[in-house]
Write a protein that holds these residues in place. Structure first.
Motif, PDB file in Angstrom:
ATOM      1  N   ILE A   1       0.834  -1.206   0.000  1.00  0.00           N
ATOM      2  CA  ILE A   1       0.000   0.000   0.000  1.00  0.00           C
ATOM      3  C   ILE A   1       0.865   1.251   0.000  1.00  0.00           C
ATOM      4  N   VAL A   2       1.947   1.261   0.784  1.00  0.00           N
ATOM      5  CA  VAL A   2       2.835   2.430   0.824  1.00  0.00           C
ATOM      6  C   VAL A   2       3.506   2.640  -0.537  1.00  0.00           C
ATOM      7  N   VAL A   3       3.968   1.564  -1.163  1.00  0.00           N
ATOM      8  CA  VAL A   3       4.608   1.683  -2.479  1.00  0.00           C
ATOM      9  C   VAL A   3       3.611   2.205  -3.512  1.00  0.00           C
ATOM     10  N   LEU A   4       2.388   1.681  -3.513  1.00  0.00           N
ATOM     11  CA  LEU A   4       1.375   2.164  -4.459  1.00  0.00           C
ATOM     12  C   LEU A   4       1.005   3.622  -4.197  1.00  0.00           C
ATOM     13  N   ALA A   5       0.900   4.008  -2.942  1.00  0.00           N
ATOM     14  CA  ALA A   5       0.576   5.403  -2.612  1.00  0.00           C
ATOM     15  C   ALA A   5       1.686   6.335  -3.070  1.00  0.00           C
ATOM     16  N   LEU A   6       2.944   5.963  -2.847  1.00  0.00           N
ATOM     17  CA  LEU A   6       4.062   6.799  -3.298  1.00  0.00           C
ATOM     18  C   LEU A   6       4.102   6.887  -4.820  1.00  0.00           C
ATOM     19  N   TRP A   7       3.884   5.755  -5.485  1.00  0.00           N
ATOM     20  CA  TRP A   7       3.852   5.775  -6.951  1.00  0.00           C
ATOM     21  C   TRP A   7       2.750   6.710  -7.455  1.00  0.00           C
ATOM     22  N   PHE A   8       1.570   6.642  -6.841  1.00  0.00           N
ATOM     23  CA  PHE A   8       0.454   7.495  -7.232  1.00  0.00           C
ATOM     24  C   PHE A   8       0.781   8.966  -6.987  1.00  0.00           C
ATOM     25  N   LEU A   9       1.411   9.261  -5.851  1.00  0.00           N
ATOM     26  CA  LEU A   9       1.771  10.652  -5.554  1.00  0.00           C
ATOM     27  C   LEU A   9       2.751  11.201  -6.588  1.00  0.00           C
ATOM     28  N   PHE A  10       3.804  10.429  -6.893  1.00  0.00           N
ATOM     29  CA  PHE A  10       4.820  10.923  -7.822  1.00  0.00           C
ATOM     30  C   PHE A  10       4.372  10.899  -9.274  1.00  0.00           C
ATOM     31  N   ALA A  11       3.278  10.228  -9.583  1.00  0.00           N
ATOM     32  CA  ALA A  11       2.721  10.246 -10.930  1.00  0.00           C
ATOM     33  C   ALA A  11       1.867  11.490 -11.143  1.00  0.00           C
ATOM     34  N   ASN A  12       1.571  12.237 -10.081  1.00  0.00           N
ATOM     35  CA  ASN A  12       0.711  13.422 -10.157  1.00  0.00           C
ATOM     36  C   ASN A  12       1.474  14.646  -9.668  1.00  0.00           C
ATOM     37  N   LEU A  13       2.373  15.144 -10.503  1.00  0.00           N
ATOM     38  CA  LEU A  13       3.224  16.269 -10.123  1.00  0.00           C
ATOM     39  C   LEU A  13       2.742  17.608 -10.676  1.00  0.00           C
ATOM     40  N   ASP A  14       1.660  17.628 -11.441  1.00  0.00           N
ATOM     41  CA  ASP A  14       1.174  18.875 -12.019  1.00  0.00           C
ATOM     42  C   ASP A  14       0.691  19.836 -10.945  1.00  0.00           C
ATOM     43  N   ARG A  15       0.746  21.133 -11.262  1.00  0.00           N
ATOM     44  CA  ARG A  15       0.219  22.146 -10.350  1.00  0.00           C
ATOM     45  C   ARG A  15      -1.279  22.292 -10.610  1.00  0.00           C
ATOM     46  N   VAL A  16      -2.039  22.380  -9.539  1.00  0.00           N
ATOM     47  CA  VAL A  16      -3.492  22.499  -9.630  1.00  0.00           C
ATOM     48  C   VAL A  16      -3.979  23.585  -8.682  1.00  0.00           C
ATOM     49  N   GLN A  17      -5.185  24.056  -8.954  1.00  0.00           N
ATOM     50  CA  GLN A  17      -5.826  24.996  -8.037  1.00  0.00           C
ATOM     51  C   GLN A  17      -6.732  24.206  -7.105  1.00  0.00           C
TER      52      GLN A  17
ATOM     53  N   VAL B   1     -13.453  29.541   1.108  1.00  0.00           N
ATOM     54  CA  VAL B   1     -13.286  30.987   1.000  1.00  0.00           C
ATOM     55  C   VAL B   1     -12.139  31.388   0.083  1.00  0.00           C
ATOM     56  N   PHE B   2     -11.124  30.574  -0.054  1.00  0.00           N
ATOM     57  CA  PHE B   2      -9.944  30.956  -0.825  1.00  0.00           C
ATOM     58  C   PHE B   2      -9.483  29.809  -1.717  1.00  0.00           C
ATOM     59  N   THR B   3      -8.585  30.149  -2.658  1.00  0.00           N
ATOM     60  CA  THR B   3      -8.043  29.171  -3.597  1.00  0.00           C
ATOM     61  C   THR B   3      -6.524  29.151  -3.470  1.00  0.00           C
ATOM     62  N   VAL B   4      -5.946  27.964  -3.509  1.00  0.00           N
ATOM     63  CA  VAL B   4      -4.497  27.797  -3.399  1.00  0.00           C
ATOM     64  C   VAL B   4      -4.013  27.059  -4.640  1.00  0.00           C
ATOM     65  N   THR B   5      -2.878  27.481  -5.192  1.00  0.00           N
ATOM     66  CA  THR B   5      -2.248  26.766  -6.294  1.00  0.00           C
ATOM     67  C   THR B   5      -1.047  26.014  -5.725  1.00  0.00           C
ATOM     68  N   ALA B   6      -1.042  24.700  -5.911  1.00  0.00           N
ATOM     69  CA  ALA B   6       0.027  23.860  -5.372  1.00  0.00           C
ATOM     70  C   ALA B   6       0.146  22.600  -6.217  1.00  0.00           C
ATOM     71  N   PRO B   7       1.269  21.900  -6.091  1.00  0.00           N
ATOM     72  CA  PRO B   7       1.388  20.613  -6.788  1.00  0.00           C
ATOM     73  C   PRO B   7       0.332  19.631  -6.276  1.00  0.00           C
ATOM     74  N   LEU B   8      -0.218  18.854  -7.186  1.00  0.00           N
ATOM     75  CA  LEU B   8      -1.261  17.902  -6.830  1.00  0.00           C
ATOM     76  C   LEU B   8      -0.783  16.889  -5.801  1.00  0.00           C
ATOM     77  N   TRP B   9       0.505  16.520  -5.845  1.00  0.00           N
ATOM     78  CA  TRP B   9       1.001  15.519  -4.908  1.00  0.00           C
ATOM     79  C   TRP B   9       0.897  16.000  -3.465  1.00  0.00           C
ATOM     80  N   ILE B  10       0.999  17.303  -3.239  1.00  0.00           N
ATOM     81  CA  ILE B  10       0.862  17.825  -1.876  1.00  0.00           C
ATOM     82  C   ILE B  10      -0.571  17.626  -1.381  1.00  0.00           C
ATOM     83  N   ALA B  11      -1.532  17.907  -2.235  1.00  0.00           N
ATOM     84  CA  ALA B  11      -2.936  17.710  -1.850  1.00  0.00           C
ATOM     85  C   ALA B  11      -3.226  16.231  -1.613  1.00  0.00           C
TER      86      ALA B  11
END
Length: 82
Positions: A30-46, A51-61
């Motif tokens: 599960i940890v390996v799959l979660a890390l793979w999924f996180l690093f496969a989603n490096l694009d920046r998103v809103q 009340v507010f909007t944040v722009t950050a890399p998808l992996w952080i969210a």
């Protein structure tokens, strides 16, 4: 002197694969799959909150959501054990 479960030494116990508990194997997978999924989603998103909007890399969210789910599971397990 070590404590044994009463089985034959060297014999595989139920719930083990090559002497490793299946729970440990499941956690590692599960940890390996979660890390793979996180690093496969490096694009920046809103990310829009109420009340507010944040722009950050998808992996952080995704990592924040994963940690929140882990914390909730740990808290629920703690209440169930009581």
């Amino acid at each position: 002197m070590t404590k044994t479960s009463g089985g034959i030494p060297g014999q595989k116990q139920p719930g083990e694969i090559y002497g490793i508990p299946t729970r440990v194997i499941a956690i590692v997978v599960i940890v390996v799959l979660a890390l793979w999924f996180l690093f496969a989603n490096l694009d920046r998103v809103q990310i829009q909150f109420w009340v507010f909007t944040v722009t950050a890399p998808l992996w952080i969210a995704l990592a924040a959501t994963l940690l929140a789910g882990f914390a909730l599971g740990w808290l629920v397990k703690g209440r169930r054990d009581r």
